[in-house]
Design a protein around this motif. Sequence first.
Motif, PDB file in Angstrom:
ATOM      1  N   SER A   1      26.615  32.955  54.626  1.00 52.71           N
ATOM      2  CA  SER A   1      26.095  32.642  53.297  1.00 52.71           C
ATOM      3  C   SER A   1      26.114  31.134  53.047  1.00 52.71           C
ATOM      4  CB  SER A   1      26.936  33.354  52.236  1.00 52.71           C
ATOM      5  OG  SER A   1      26.625  32.899  50.944  1.00 52.71           O
ATOM      6  N   GLN A   2      25.215  30.679  52.190  1.00 54.84           N
ATOM      7  CA  GLN A   2      25.136  29.261  51.836  1.00 54.84           C
ATOM      8  C   GLN A   2      26.091  28.885  50.710  1.00 54.84           C
ATOM      9  OE1 GLN A   2      23.219  26.996  53.606  1.00 54.84           O
ATOM     10  NE2 GLN A   2      23.060  28.818  54.923  1.00 54.84           N
ATOM     11  N   GLN A   3      26.917  29.821  50.271  1.00 53.67           N
ATOM     12  CA  GLN A   3      27.852  29.537  49.189  1.00 53.67           C
ATOM     13  C   GLN A   3      28.963  28.599  49.657  1.00 53.67           C
ATOM     14  OE1 GLN A   3      28.650  32.982  46.510  1.00 53.67           O
ATOM     15  NE2 GLN A   3      27.791  34.193  48.183  1.00 53.67           N
ATOM     16  N   THR A   4      29.601  27.927  48.717  1.00 57.09           N
ATOM     17  CA  THR A   4      30.684  27.003  49.053  1.00 57.09           C
ATOM     18  C   THR A   4      31.881  27.780  49.581  1.00 57.09           C
ATOM     19  OG1 THR A   4      31.712  27.098  46.863  1.00 57.09           O
ATOM     20  CG2 THR A   4      29.940  25.480  47.184  1.00 57.09           C
ATOM     21  N   ILE A   5      32.751  27.109  50.310  1.00 55.28           N
ATOM     22  CA  ILE A   5      33.933  27.762  50.855  1.00 55.28           C
ATOM     23  C   ILE A   5      34.826  28.274  49.730  1.00 55.28           C
ATOM     24  CG2 ILE A   5      35.182  25.569  51.068  1.00 55.28           C
ATOM     25  CD1 ILE A   5      35.509  28.756  53.305  1.00 55.28           C
ATOM     26  N   ASP A   6      34.899  27.551  48.619  1.00 53.23           N
ATOM     27  CA  ASP A   6      35.714  28.001  47.487  1.00 53.23           C
ATOM     28  C   ASP A   6      35.186  29.313  46.925  1.00 53.23           C
ATOM     29  OD1 ASP A   6      37.397  25.831  47.688  1.00 53.23           O
ATOM     30  OD2 ASP A   6      36.388  24.658  46.138  1.00 53.23           O
ATOM     31  N   LYS A   7      33.867  29.434  46.817  1.00 53.09           N
ATOM     32  CA  LYS A   7      33.270  30.667  46.319  1.00 53.09           C
ATOM     33  C   LYS A   7      33.494  31.805  47.305  1.00 53.09           C
ATOM     34  CE  LYS A   7      30.673  33.231  43.640  1.00 53.09           C
ATOM     35  NZ  LYS A   7      31.191  33.721  42.326  1.00 53.09           N
ATOM     36  N   LYS A   8      33.373  31.519  48.586  1.00 53.29           N
ATOM     37  CA  LYS A   8      33.604  32.542  49.609  1.00 53.29           C
ATOM     38  C   LYS A   8      35.043  33.055  49.542  1.00 53.29           C
ATOM     39  CE  LYS A   8      30.183  30.828  52.950  1.00 53.29           C
ATOM     40  NZ  LYS A   8      29.966  30.301  54.318  1.00 53.29           N
ATOM     41  N   ILE A   9      35.983  32.140  49.385  1.00 53.82           N
ATOM     42  CA  ILE A   9      37.396  32.519  49.292  1.00 53.82           C
ATOM     43  C   ILE A   9      37.632  33.408  48.083  1.00 53.82           C
ATOM     44  CG2 ILE A   9      39.705  31.611  48.793  1.00 53.82           C
ATOM     45  CD1 ILE A   9      38.996  29.230  50.622  1.00 53.82           C
ATOM     46  N   LEU A  10      37.028  33.057  46.951  1.00 55.76           N
ATOM     47  CA  LEU A  10      37.186  33.852  45.723  1.00 55.76           C
ATOM     48  C   LEU A  10      36.659  35.269  45.917  1.00 55.76           C
ATOM     49  CD1 LEU A  10      37.903  34.129  42.737  1.00 55.76           C
ATOM     50  CD2 LEU A  10      35.632  33.190  42.182  1.00 55.76           C
ATOM     51  N   ILE A  11      35.480  35.400  46.506  1.00 57.67           N
ATOM     52  CA  ILE A  11      34.888  36.721  46.755  1.00 57.67           C
ATOM     53  C   ILE A  11      35.809  37.537  47.666  1.00 57.67           C
ATOM     54  CG2 ILE A  11      32.981  37.929  47.894  1.00 57.67           C
ATOM     55  CD1 ILE A  11      31.171  35.580  46.976  1.00 57.67           C
ATOM     56  N   ALA A  12      36.285  36.909  48.733  1.00 61.88           N
ATOM     57  CA  ALA A  12      37.134  37.604  49.701  1.00 61.88           C
ATOM     58  C   ALA A  12      38.453  38.057  49.073  1.00 61.88           C
ATOM     59  CB  ALA A  12      37.396  36.703  50.898  1.00 61.88           C
ATOM     60  N   LEU A  13      39.068  37.188  48.297  1.00 61.64           N
ATOM     61  CA  LEU A  13      40.371  37.523  47.719  1.00 61.64           C
ATOM     62  C   LEU A  13      40.269  38.617  46.659  1.00 61.64           C
ATOM     63  CD1 LEU A  13      42.145  34.056  47.504  1.00 61.64           C
ATOM     64  CD2 LEU A  13      42.420  35.854  49.207  1.00 61.64           C
ATOM     65  N   LYS A  14      39.175  38.643  45.921  1.00 62.61           N
ATOM     66  CA  LYS A  14      38.987  39.724  44.946  1.00 62.61           C
ATOM     67  C   LYS A  14      38.890  41.072  45.654  1.00 62.61           C
ATOM     68  CE  LYS A  14      36.815  37.310  41.036  1.00 62.61           C
ATOM     69  NZ  LYS A  14      35.568  37.187  40.217  1.00 62.61           N
ATOM     70  N   LEU A  15      38.189  41.098  46.792  1.00 65.72           N
ATOM     71  CA  LEU A  15      38.102  42.333  47.576  1.00 65.72           C
ATOM     72  C   LEU A  15      39.459  42.686  48.187  1.00 65.72           C
ATOM     73  CD1 LEU A  15      34.668  41.795  49.354  1.00 65.72           C
ATOM     74  CD2 LEU A  15      35.188  43.551  47.654  1.00 65.72           C
ATOM     75  N   MET A  16      40.183  41.672  48.643  1.00 62.15           N
ATOM     76  CA  MET A  16      41.499  41.909  49.213  1.00 62.15           C
ATOM     77  C   MET A  16      42.437  42.543  48.188  1.00 62.15           C
ATOM     78  SD  MET A  16      44.360  39.230  50.707  1.00 62.15           S
ATOM     79  CE  MET A  16      43.358  38.538  52.012  1.00 62.15           C
ATOM     80  N   VAL A  17      42.436  42.019  46.981  1.00 60.79           N
ATOM     81  CA  VAL A  17      43.292  42.556  45.921  1.00 60.79           C
ATOM     82  C   VAL A  17      42.978  44.030  45.675  1.00 60.79           C
ATOM     83  CG1 VAL A  17      43.768  42.476  43.434  1.00 60.79           C
ATOM     84  CG2 VAL A  17      43.728  40.357  44.768  1.00 60.79           C
ATOM     85  N   GLN A  18      41.680  44.378  45.647  1.00 58.43           N
ATOM     86  CA  GLN A  18      41.292  45.771  45.444  1.00 58.43           C
ATOM     87  C   GLN A  18      41.704  46.648  46.620  1.00 58.43           C
ATOM     88  OE1 GLN A  18      37.114  44.507  44.242  1.00 58.43           O
ATOM     89  NE2 GLN A  18      37.385  46.306  42.947  1.00 58.43           N
ATOM     90  N   CYS A  19      41.604  46.101  47.814  1.00 61.04           N
ATOM     91  CA  CYS A  19      42.057  46.834  49.000  1.00 61.04           C
ATOM     92  C   CYS A  19      43.554  47.106  48.919  1.00 61.04           C
ATOM     93  CB  CYS A  19      41.736  46.040  50.271  1.00 61.04           C
ATOM     94  SG  CYS A  19      42.173  46.861  51.821  1.00 61.04           S
ATOM     95  N   HIS A  20      44.314  46.145  48.437  1.00 64.58           N
ATOM     96  CA  HIS A  20      45.761  46.294  48.321  1.00 64.58           C
ATOM     97  C   HIS A  20      46.159  47.322  47.272  1.00 64.58           C
ATOM     98  CE1 HIS A  20      46.628  42.058  50.203  1.00 64.58           C
ATOM     99  NE2 HIS A  20      46.053  42.905  51.031  1.00 64.58           N
ATOM    100  N   GLN A  21      45.216  47.713  46.438  1.00 63.06           N
ATOM    101  CA  GLN A  21      45.490  48.713  45.399  1.00 63.06           C
ATOM    102  C   GLN A  21      45.239  50.142  45.875  1.00 63.06           C
ATOM    103  OE1 GLN A  21      42.924  47.284  42.275  1.00 63.06           O
ATOM    104  NE2 GLN A  21      44.346  45.684  41.629  1.00 63.06           N
ATOM    105  N   ILE A  22      44.724  50.292  47.094  1.00 64.90           N
ATOM    106  CA  ILE A  22      44.531  51.634  47.653  1.00 64.90           C
ATOM    107  C   ILE A  22      45.893  52.311  47.777  1.00 64.90           C
ATOM    108  CG2 ILE A  22      43.890  52.890  49.747  1.00 64.90           C
ATOM    109  CD1 ILE A  22      41.597  50.899  50.112  1.00 64.90           C
ATOM    110  N   ILE A  23      45.988  53.523  47.278  1.00 59.06           N
ATOM    111  CA  ILE A  23      47.292  54.187  47.172  1.00 59.06           C
ATOM    112  C   ILE A  23      47.807  54.696  48.510  1.00 59.06           C
ATOM    113  CG2 ILE A  23      48.539  56.124  46.135  1.00 59.06           C
ATOM    114  CD1 ILE A  23      46.665  55.848  43.708  1.00 59.06           C
ATOM    115  N   GLU A  24      46.984  55.456  49.232  1.00 60.52           N
ATOM    116  CA  GLU A  24      47.433  56.006  50.508  1.00 60.52           C
ATOM    117  C   GLU A  24      47.458  54.914  51.578  1.00 60.52           C
ATOM    118  OE1 GLU A  24      46.134  59.407  53.755  1.00 60.52           O
ATOM    119  OE2 GLU A  24      45.385  59.535  51.696  1.00 60.52           O
ATOM    120  N   LYS A  25      48.563  54.792  52.275  1.00 59.70           N
ATOM    121  CA  LYS A  25      48.740  53.714  53.235  1.00 59.70           C
ATOM    122  C   LYS A  25      48.471  54.183  54.666  1.00 59.70           C
ATOM    123  CE  LYS A  25      50.497  51.090  49.912  1.00 59.70           C
ATOM    124  NZ  LYS A  25      50.654  52.096  48.861  1.00 59.70           N
ATOM    125  N   PRO A  26      47.873  53.322  55.500  1.00 59.93           N
ATOM    126  CA  PRO A  26      47.747  53.622  56.936  1.00 59.93           C
ATOM    127  C   PRO A  26      49.077  53.399  57.633  1.00 59.93           C
ATOM    128  CG  PRO A  26      46.791  51.481  56.429  1.00 59.93           C
ATOM    129  CD  PRO A  26      47.216  52.066  55.120  1.00 59.93           C
TER     130      PRO A  26
END
Length: 247
Positions: free
Chosen positions: A84-109
């Motif tokens: 993507s042509q987005q800035t690294i700061d924007k990319k980090i923000l998008i990634a971390l928001k998804l990471m936080v949601q992933c960490h909220q998954i209840i059942e653990k591997p």
Amino acid sequence: MVQPLSSLACFNHIKTIEPIVAGLSSQCYQVNADNKCFFAKQATTREISVSLQAASKNISPTVIFHDQHWLITQYIDSENLALSQQTIDKKILIALKLMVQCHQIIEKPAQLEPKHIAHTLIKQIEFSTLQQTEFLRVANQLTSTLKQPNNNVCCHGDLNLSNILITQTKNAYLVDFECALAAPAEYDLAMFIAVNNIEKNQIETIIECYKKHSTIVVNSSLINRYLQFCYLINGLWYMHAYNKTNL
């Protein structure tokens, strides 16, 4: 025995099956069938389980079908965030928001076992006896500081920017859960920094961004210890992959 993709019950009339090789370590295909487009991947039970949960949170493509070997999802017409042509700061923000949601998954591997992972990789590479001994010594030294706490979350385990898909409508999806593990959030943050070659001067910004969107209290010192471990196992993984291509 793996059932052929062409015979799966989720498809009636298949038009084409095309391998997808760019940036993927597993067998993946684009399937055009029944006037729709699907993504197909040979997957483990762990990956299928986490993918189902991530899809239910709308952070991963909808799962159309799965069995013990295959994961069939909606095909997302997109570009990966790494390109993507987005800035690294924007990319980090998008990634971390998804990471936080992933960490909220209840059942653990399955739980992360740092020493086992490092030892397995080291023993897969054709080192001399002296080299193997030294790598095992370093691995033991690094993993001895990584005591597993009770506050494990569902970590993606390989949150490379190329594993985030951005649609034309700017929706973001997290894919490729084959490295998912139950581990401290610090592990996922460290792996994110390592696999994306993020500069040291941005680590504090990443930690603060994660804290802003999550209720999990993270330990900066533990992130740094996991970061050393992540650099080690990534280096070993690339060495193993290189050796396989030169057999």
